[in-house]
Write a protein that holds these residues in place. Sequence first.
Motif, mmCIF file in Angstrom:
data_model
loop_
_atom_site.group_PDB
_atom_site.id
_atom_site.type_symbol
_atom_site.label_atom_id
_atom_site.label_comp_id
_atom_site.label_asym_id
_atom_site.label_seq_id
_atom_site.Cartn_x
_atom_site.Cartn_y
_atom_site.Cartn_z
ATOM 1 N N ASN A 1 0.856 -1.174 0.000
ATOM 2 C CA ASN A 1 0.000 0.000 0.000
ATOM 3 C C ASN A 1 0.903 1.238 0.000
ATOM 4 O O ASN A 1 2.098 1.135 0.287
ATOM 5 N N SER B 1 -1.542 -2.334 5.483
ATOM 6 C CA SER B 1 -0.763 -2.787 4.323
ATOM 7 C C SER B 1 -0.106 -4.140 4.574
ATOM 8 O O SER B 1 0.106 -4.538 5.720
ATOM 9 N N THR C 1 -5.693 -3.801 -0.725
ATOM 10 C CA THR C 1 -4.641 -3.113 0.024
ATOM 11 C C THR C 1 -3.428 -2.812 -0.845
ATOM 12 O O THR C 1 -2.465 -2.223 -0.378
#
Lengths: 131, 360
Positions: B72, B86, B253
Motif C-alpha cells: 500500500n 498494508s 490493500t
Amino acid sequence: MSNVPAELKYTKTHEWVRVESDGSITVGITEHAQELLGDMVFIELPEAGSALKGDQDSAVVESVKAASDVYAPVAGEVVAANELLADNPELVNKAPYGDGWLFSMKPANVDDVKGLLDADAYAAMVAEESH
Amino acid sequence: MGNRTPLYEAHVAMGAKMVDFAGWEMPINYGSQIEEHHQVRRDAGMFDVSHMCVIDLRSSRAVDLLRYLLANDVARLTQQGKAIYSCMLNERGGVIDDLIVYYMDPSWYRMVVNAGTRNKDIAWITRHAPSFGVEVEVREDLAMIAVQGPNARAKAQAALGPRIGNAPDLPRFAAVESGQLFIARTGYTGEDGYEIMVQAEQAEELWDAFYEQGVKPCGLGARDTLRLEAGMNLYGQDMDEETTPLVSGLTWTVAWEPDDRSFIGRTILEQQRRDGAPAQLIGLVLEDKGVLRCHQKVFTAAGEGEITSGTFAPSLGRAVALARVPAGDVGECEVEIRGKRHKARVVKPPFVRNGQSCID
C-alpha cells in the motif's frame, strides 16, 4: 481442583458414568474435561438403538476451541440421547453432571462398569496430568 | 517461561486462563470466551495487545522507505495521524507481515506489526532502512490496550478524563498523541473503539480505570472470533510468505497507482494481476450445524481448497470460515467435516460489522 462426584464412575478419557436404578447408565464428560475444552457450541450424539463397542468414539463435543471425541465407557446399546443439547450445548459447561449429560446406554455386561475408575482414582489421574 | 506483558499480573488476578501465543503468556479467556465476544459486540471489552510490536521510523525519508517496503502507498496519507493497513512483501510477493502504519508527521511514521513476526520484520526493515537513512526504533517501552465495542469510546473517555485530549474528534483509522498516550481509533473486532499505547509502567493503572467504567477484560479467544466475523485475516493462517495479497483477499490493500512506484514484490503482483491469480480467498457460512475449522477440505466447482480460518461465530449462531480455493466460479461449496460433506454458502466477508449480521 474441579468437582469429581464420589458416586460416579470415570474413564481415563474423561467421561463420567452414573448407574441408574433400572441398570442403564448415563454418560457425560467431566467438569475437568469441559473446563479444558471451553465454551461448547455443538454436540453430536449417537442415535437411540445404536450398538456401541467399549472405547468406540460415540459422540463429539465441539467447543469454540476444538472438536473432541467422546468414547463409550463400556459396550452396549444407546437408550437415549440428550435432546436438550441440540439447542443448548452450553449445558455441558454449566451442568456437566446434570442437564449436560450426553447419552444413556444399556451395558452389554453390567460388570464392565465395575472396571471403570472410581472418583479417587480419576481425581488422582487428573492431578497427575496437570503436573 | 514465555514473555510477559506489563499486564500479566492483572490478567492472573482477574482469573485469566493463560496460554502461549507466539512466545508470549497471554490470556485466552477470563471464564467464557463467548460471553467476552458478546461483551464487545454489545457493550465494551478490552484486550491486552502489548505483545504486538511498535516500530517508529524517523527521518524525512521514512516515506520513501515505506513506499518501497509496503504494497500500500503511504504517500496517500496526507492528513497527520491517519493510518493505512498494508502488507509488507518479499521479492516473491509473499506476505512477510500485515501491519498498520500511522503518518504522524513528515519525519515520523509509526508501525504496529504482529508479535509472531516481530523479529523477522525488524530484521527486514533494518536491512532496508540504511540506504534511505532512516532510523528504526523498536518501542519496547510501550504497552497497548485495545478498547472495543459500541460503548468503548464513551467509556474510554470517561476513564481517561482530560487525558483523552483530542481523541474524541478522531476520524476512523487515525491516531493522536495526548500527553504520554498514543490513542488510535483502530481495532481488530469490526467494532468502533480505540487502541491505546501507554508507557509500560502505567498500563495497569489504565487497565483498572477502564475496568471501573465497566469495560470487561477479553482474551485472545474472543479476539479471534470477533476478527473472523469481521472478515479480517490472521497472519500465519490466512496469509503467509508463500501467498500474495491477491490470493489472500487483500487486493484492495495494493496501491497499483502510481504505476511507476517500485515496491518489493510488485513484479509478481503485476504478473498475477495480468495473468490471473491462481487462487482466491472466499467467505463461507455453514448451512448445517457444526463447526468449520482450519484445514478442513473445501469442494467447489473450481476445484478443491481448504479452510484457512474457521470458527463458530457467536454473533450469528453458526459456523463461518475463510477458505483458499482455486480461482474461478466456485458454484456451490461443500466442506468435509470428520469424513462427511456439508453444504456451505459462499459470502463476501465481513460476516458481521458494527454488531449487525452482513450475511442474511
